[in-house]
Design a protein around this motif. Structure first.
Motif, PDB file in Angstrom:
ATOM      1  N   SER A  49       0.589 -35.127 -22.890  1.00 28.49           N
ATOM      2  CA  SER A  49       1.877 -35.021 -23.827  1.00 28.49           C
ATOM      3  C   SER A  49       2.983 -35.581 -23.077  1.00 28.49           C
ATOM      4  CB  SER A  49       2.317 -33.550 -23.889  1.00 28.49           C
ATOM      5  OG  SER A  49       1.343 -32.985 -24.486  1.00 28.49           O
ATOM      6  N   GLU A  50       2.953 -36.193 -21.886  1.00 27.80           N
ATOM      7  CA  GLU A  50       4.011 -36.803 -21.062  1.00 27.80           C
ATOM      8  C   GLU A  50       5.271 -35.960 -20.935  1.00 27.80           C
ATOM      9  OE1 GLU A  50       4.190 -40.761 -23.159  1.00 27.80           O
ATOM     10  OE2 GLU A  50       3.759 -41.656 -21.136  1.00 27.80           O
ATOM     11  N   VAL A  51       4.968 -34.491 -20.915  1.00 30.99           N
ATOM     12  CA  VAL A  51       5.902 -33.701 -20.638  1.00 30.99           C
ATOM     13  C   VAL A  51       6.217 -33.118 -19.032  1.00 30.99           C
ATOM     14  CG1 VAL A  51       6.687 -31.059 -21.056  1.00 30.99           C
ATOM     15  CG2 VAL A  51       5.836 -32.642 -22.943  1.00 30.99           C
ATOM     16  N   VAL A  52       7.675 -33.350 -18.850  1.00 31.52           N
ATOM     17  CA  VAL A  52       7.803 -32.928 -17.180  1.00 31.52           C
ATOM     18  C   VAL A  52       8.092 -31.464 -17.427  1.00 31.52           C
ATOM     19  CG1 VAL A  52       9.366 -33.099 -15.529  1.00 31.52           C
ATOM     20  CG2 VAL A  52       9.119 -34.978 -16.701  1.00 31.52           C
ATOM     21  N   HIS A  53       7.232 -30.587 -17.143  1.00 31.51           N
ATOM     22  CA  HIS A  53       7.255 -29.349 -17.296  1.00 31.51           C
ATOM     23  C   HIS A  53       8.138 -28.556 -16.169  1.00 31.51           C
ATOM     24  CE1 HIS A  53       4.183 -28.798 -20.306  1.00 31.51           C
ATOM     25  NE2 HIS A  53       3.298 -29.551 -19.600  1.00 31.51           N
ATOM     26  N   GLY A  54       8.782 -27.505 -16.799  1.00 26.27           N
ATOM     27  CA  GLY A  54       9.606 -26.802 -15.572  1.00 26.27           C
ATOM     28  C   GLY A  54       9.227 -25.943 -14.800  1.00 26.27           C
ATOM     29  N   GLY A  55       8.017 -25.481 -15.190  1.00 25.87           N
ATOM     30  CA  GLY A  55       7.230 -24.532 -14.127  1.00 25.87           C
ATOM     31  C   GLY A  55       7.381 -22.970 -14.562  1.00 25.87           C
ATOM     32  N   LEU A  56       7.311 -22.785 -15.748  1.00 26.53           N
ATOM     33  CA  LEU A  56       7.902 -21.375 -16.159  1.00 26.53           C
ATOM     34  C   LEU A  56       6.631 -20.604 -16.123  1.00 26.53           C
ATOM     35  CD1 LEU A  56       9.809 -23.370 -17.976  1.00 26.53           C
ATOM     36  CD2 LEU A  56       9.639 -22.053 -19.782  1.00 26.53           C
ATOM     37  N   ARG A  66       4.133 -23.405  -7.415  1.00 32.58           N
ATOM     38  CA  ARG A  66       4.810 -24.115  -6.425  1.00 32.58           C
ATOM     39  C   ARG A  66       4.929 -25.444  -6.494  1.00 32.58           C
ATOM     40  NH1 ARG A  66       3.069 -26.009  -1.458  1.00 32.58           N
ATOM     41  NH2 ARG A  66       1.218 -24.761  -1.471  1.00 32.58           N
ATOM     42  N   LEU A  67       3.787 -26.121  -7.011  1.00 32.93           N
ATOM     43  CA  LEU A  67       3.736 -27.671  -6.823  1.00 32.93           C
ATOM     44  C   LEU A  67       4.387 -28.374  -8.359  1.00 32.93           C
ATOM     45  CD1 LEU A  67       0.044 -28.315  -5.511  1.00 32.93           C
ATOM     46  CD2 LEU A  67       2.325 -28.250  -4.198  1.00 32.93           C
ATOM     47  N   CYS A  68       4.489 -27.394  -9.502  1.00 37.19           N
ATOM     48  CA  CYS A  68       5.071 -27.904 -10.528  1.00 37.19           C
ATOM     49  C   CYS A  68       6.568 -28.107 -10.370  1.00 37.19           C
ATOM     50  CB  CYS A  68       4.764 -27.086 -11.886  1.00 37.19           C
ATOM     51  SG  CYS A  68       5.395 -27.714 -13.337  1.00 37.19           S
ATOM     52  N   VAL A  69       7.072 -27.077  -9.658  1.00 32.54           N
ATOM     53  CA  VAL A  69       8.522 -26.816  -9.578  1.00 32.54           C
ATOM     54  C   VAL A  69       8.913 -28.020  -8.605  1.00 32.54           C
ATOM     55  CG1 VAL A  69      10.508 -25.456  -8.700  1.00 32.54           C
ATOM     56  CG2 VAL A  69       9.047 -24.466  -9.986  1.00 32.54           C
ATOM     57  N   THR A  70       8.274 -28.199  -7.323  1.00 33.34           N
ATOM     58  CA  THR A  70       8.669 -29.316  -6.198  1.00 33.34           C
ATOM     59  C   THR A  70       8.370 -30.424  -6.912  1.00 33.34           C
ATOM     60  OG1 THR A  70       6.705 -28.739  -5.234  1.00 33.34           O
ATOM     61  CG2 THR A  70       8.588 -27.718  -4.290  1.00 33.34           C
ATOM     62  N   GLY A  71       7.143 -30.471  -7.599  1.00 33.47           N
ATOM     63  CA  GLY A  71       6.840 -31.776  -8.232  1.00 33.47           C
ATOM     64  C   GLY A  71       7.764 -32.380  -9.342  1.00 33.47           C
ATOM     65  N   ARG A  72       7.959 -31.585 -10.120  1.00 32.14           N
ATOM     66  CA  ARG A  72       9.151 -31.815 -11.133  1.00 32.14           C
ATOM     67  C   ARG A  72      10.646 -32.293 -10.396  1.00 32.14           C
ATOM     68  NH1 ARG A  72      13.286 -28.245 -11.880  1.00 32.14           N
ATOM     69  NH2 ARG A  72      11.782 -26.469 -12.242  1.00 32.14           N
ATOM     70  N   ARG A  73      11.130 -31.684  -9.384  1.00 30.98           N
ATOM     71  CA  ARG A  73      12.134 -32.383  -8.855  1.00 30.98           C
ATOM     72  C   ARG A  73      11.765 -33.667  -8.113  1.00 30.98           C
ATOM     73  NH1 ARG A  73      12.917 -26.424  -5.860  1.00 30.98           N
ATOM     74  NH2 ARG A  73      13.574 -25.181  -7.560  1.00 30.98           N
ATOM     75  N   ALA A  74      10.779 -33.569  -7.480  1.00 29.73           N
ATOM     76  CA  ALA A  74      10.527 -35.145  -6.894  1.00 29.73           C
ATOM     77  C   ALA A  74      10.329 -36.230  -7.994  1.00 29.73           C
ATOM     78  CB  ALA A  74       9.196 -34.757  -5.952  1.00 29.73           C
ATOM     79  N   GLY A 348     -10.297 -29.302 -11.178  1.00 35.98           N
ATOM     80  CA  GLY A 348      -9.531 -28.425 -12.281  1.00 35.98           C
ATOM     81  C   GLY A 348      -8.059 -29.024 -12.402  1.00 35.98           C
ATOM     82  N   ILE A 349      -7.732 -30.459 -12.438  1.00 36.66           N
ATOM     83  CA  ILE A 349      -6.326 -30.766 -12.207  1.00 36.66           C
ATOM     84  C   ILE A 349      -6.041 -30.935 -13.564  1.00 36.66           C
ATOM     85  CG2 ILE A 349      -4.776 -32.304 -11.190  1.00 36.66           C
ATOM     86  CD1 ILE A 349      -6.157 -30.722  -9.121  1.00 36.66           C
ATOM     87  N   GLU A 350      -5.600 -30.088 -14.306  1.00 38.67           N
ATOM     88  CA  GLU A 350      -5.112 -30.111 -15.756  1.00 38.67           C
ATOM     89  C   GLU A 350      -3.762 -29.789 -15.896  1.00 38.67           C
ATOM     90  OE1 GLU A 350      -6.421 -27.018 -18.636  1.00 38.67           O
ATOM     91  OE2 GLU A 350      -7.435 -25.861 -17.215  1.00 38.67           O
ATOM     92  N   SER A 351      -3.160 -29.647 -16.878  1.00 34.98           N
ATOM     93  CA  SER A 351      -1.606 -29.339 -16.853  1.00 34.98           C
ATOM     94  C   SER A 351      -1.324 -28.213 -15.977  1.00 34.98           C
ATOM     95  CB  SER A 351      -1.202 -28.740 -18.321  1.00 34.98           C
ATOM     96  OG  SER A 351       0.012 -29.048 -18.515  1.00 34.98           O
ATOM     97  N   PRO A 352      -0.346 -28.081 -15.251  1.00 36.76           N
ATOM     98  CA  PRO A 352       0.829 -29.528 -15.169  1.00 36.76           C
ATOM     99  C   PRO A 352       0.456 -30.524 -14.127  1.00 36.76           C
ATOM    100  CG  PRO A 352       1.724 -27.608 -13.755  1.00 36.76           C
ATOM    101  CD  PRO A 352       0.194 -27.186 -14.243  1.00 36.76           C
ATOM    102  N   GLY A 353      -0.682 -31.239 -14.019  1.00 44.28           N
ATOM    103  CA  GLY A 353      -0.955 -32.172 -13.063  1.00 44.28           C
ATOM    104  C   GLY A 353      -0.002 -33.361 -12.990  1.00 44.28           C
ATOM    105  N   LEU A 354       0.327 -33.871 -14.395  1.00 45.16           N
ATOM    106  CA  LEU A 354       1.374 -35.033 -14.268  1.00 45.16           C
ATOM    107  C   LEU A 354       2.441 -34.601 -13.460  1.00 45.16           C
ATOM    108  CD1 LEU A 354       1.747 -36.798 -17.750  1.00 45.16           C
ATOM    109  CD2 LEU A 354       0.675 -37.745 -15.374  1.00 45.16           C
ATOM    110  N   THR A 355       3.119 -33.507 -14.001  1.00 44.01           N
ATOM    111  CA  THR A 355       4.496 -33.026 -13.177  1.00 44.01           C
ATOM    112  C   THR A 355       4.532 -32.928 -11.854  1.00 44.01           C
ATOM    113  OG1 THR A 355       4.745 -32.021 -15.588  1.00 44.01           O
ATOM    114  CG2 THR A 355       6.396 -31.365 -13.589  1.00 44.01           C
ATOM    115  N   SER A 356       3.024 -32.327 -11.646  1.00 41.43           N
ATOM    116  CA  SER A 356       2.978 -31.927 -10.152  1.00 41.43           C
ATOM    117  C   SER A 356       2.574 -32.850  -9.225  1.00 41.43           C
ATOM    118  CB  SER A 356       1.972 -30.882  -9.929  1.00 41.43           C
ATOM    119  OG  SER A 356       2.296 -29.753 -10.944  1.00 41.43           O
TER     120      SER A 356
END
Ligand SMILES: Cc1cc2nc3c(=O)[nH]c(=O)nc-3n(C[C@H](O)[C@H](O)[C@H](O)COP(=O)(O)OP(=O)(O)OC[C@H]3O[C@@H](n4cnc5c(N)ncnc54)[C@H](O)[C@@H]3O)c2cc1C
Length: 375
Positions: A49-56, A66-74, A348-356
């Motif tokens: 989906s090319e979505v940058v996930h918030g990490g909710l 952890r990696l979605c939130v820090t990955g999203r900021r980075a 098992g690197i599914e969503s939110p793998g891109l964001t993370s």
């Protein structure tokens, strides 16, 4: 490390493998990325989906949280610095009936526990004023969510890896690895110019081939390889003007975030992905699945016209759990798990793998004992 051909070999040039190679190259390691396809990013990283996930949604303390939130900021900082297109459009998770509102409350609570910035709960009238045409009784707002150009992102990663002296080699499948006495691995690659090279560290990020690649590493305990399940999701695009600016998500379904709405960077409205477990890699779309999409979308967009959806594309999630199992965490398996010094194997690197992905790269480097990036 001088006696090795490379300090590190990464298997797979998707977003995660490239982000790992970038993390290692930033620490001064010589890195080679092996990719079996003729171009980078042709796997799961090009069918999502090319979505940058918030990490909710993810449980506090999990790698995903952890990696979605820090990955999203980075990720936003990286996209900005490398002039890769993105739109921080924000997202509304919507309840379309009173029965769904407790789920929204739980999502908002989880998001705050996960340190997601700017989470707010709004009533239906406010959400419908923001997005005319939307139908809902309440919504959670995630202002940090967005959409981005994932291919541009991967090209920028290749640029960084090469600038640091690393190599990304396409049309070169990883065929196997044997541990060396005293540490490191001999890695065998195939393709038109089969090669053998020695490396100190081996990182496997082969997406849907994670189980096959792990089984090709001599000494990898077979009972430590999780099962492979394929979670297919299809997308339909709207033939017509995009109705909303923000991402619109209903509450998650078991095993996935649920069929959502996004306006992509080109202004096209896209709905998906749904979830169906399949037994082979088949990206065809059964047009009859549109019936379910119409029913589902009209809960939050009643004005969706008949005949407005056209089959778009499909993706397959590299799942390690079956339809009735709880959603597991990312697996970043190091020597304490499989007994092979210098190996980091991902499953098992599914969503939110891109964001993370950037945070996964940092986590892999730390787990390999490589410390922080030198100042
Ligand atoms: C439908 C769907 C929607 C998604 N939406 C989102 C989203 O909106 N946001 C988000 O953050 N995440 C999303 N994801 C998850 C995200 O796409 C993945 O987590 C991420 O792309 C995985 O990247 P990867 O590099 O691990 O795998 P891949 O991109 O599949 O890369 C693995 C690479 O390894 C290569 N390879 C395999 N075997 C070998 C071998 N033997 N030798 C050499 N190379 C090999 C493959 O060719 C491939 O290029 C979604 C996933 C799906 C399926």
């Amino acid at each position: 490390m001088d006696s090795f051909d490379f300090n590190a070999c990464v298997v797979g040039a998707g977003a995660v493998g490239l982000a790992c190679a970038y993390a290692l190259a930033r620490r001064g390691l010589s890195v080679v990325v092996l990719e079996k396809e003729r171009a980078i990013g042709q796997g799961v990283s090009s069918r999502n989906s090319e979505v940058v996930h918030g990490g909710l949604y993810y449980p506090k303390g999990s790698l995903k949280a952890r990696l979605c939130v820090t990955g999203r900021r980075a990720l936003y900082a990286f996209l900005e610095a490398h002039k890769v297109a993105f739109r921080k459009c924000g997202k509304l998770v919507v309840a379309t009936s009173a029965e769904e509102t407790p789920r929204l409350e739980a999502i908002a609570r989880q998001a705050r526990e996960n340190d997601v910035e700017g989470i707010a709960e709004i009533d239906g009238a406010t959400a419908m004023a923001w997005e005319p045409g939307l139908a809902c009784v309440a919504a959670v707002v995630s202002p940090e969510s967005g959409v981005f150009d994932s291919h541009g992102y991967m090209l920028a990663l290749v640029g960084e890896i090469e600038a640091a002296g690393g190599a990304v080699v396409t049309a070169t499948p990883f065929e196997g690895a044997e541990p060396l006495a005293g540490g490191g691995f001999t890695v065998r690659s195939g393709g038109e110019a089969p090669t053998t090279l020695t490396v100190r560290h081996l990182v496997t990020a082969p997406g849907l081939s994670a189980q096959d690649v792990a089984a090709r590493v001599e000494g990898f305990p077979p009972d430590r390889i999780p099962p492979r399940h394929l979670g297919k999701g299809v997308y339909f695009r709207l033939t017509g003007r995009a109705p909303f600016e923000r991402l619109i998500y209903p509450p998650p379904i078991p095993g996935a975030l649920g069929t959502h709405y996004r306006k992509d960077l080109g202004g096209q409205a896209v709905f998906g992905p749904d979830l169906a477990y399949v037994d082979r890699l088949d990206y065809s779309i059964d047009e009859r699945r549109a019936d379910g999409f119409y029913r589902y979308i009209r809960r939050f967009w009643p004005a969706l016209p008949d005949g407005a959806l056209a089959a778009d594309y499909a993706g397959i999630r590299p799942k390690i759990h079956g339809p009735d199992d709880p959603q597991p965490d990312f697996r970043l398996d190091g020597p304490e798990f499989h007994g092979l010094d210098g190996l980091l194997a991902m499953f098992g690197i599914e969503s939110p793998g891109l964001t993370s992905s950037l945070a996964i790269g940092e986590e892999v480097a730390i787990r390999l004992g490589l410390g922080a990036v030198p100042a």
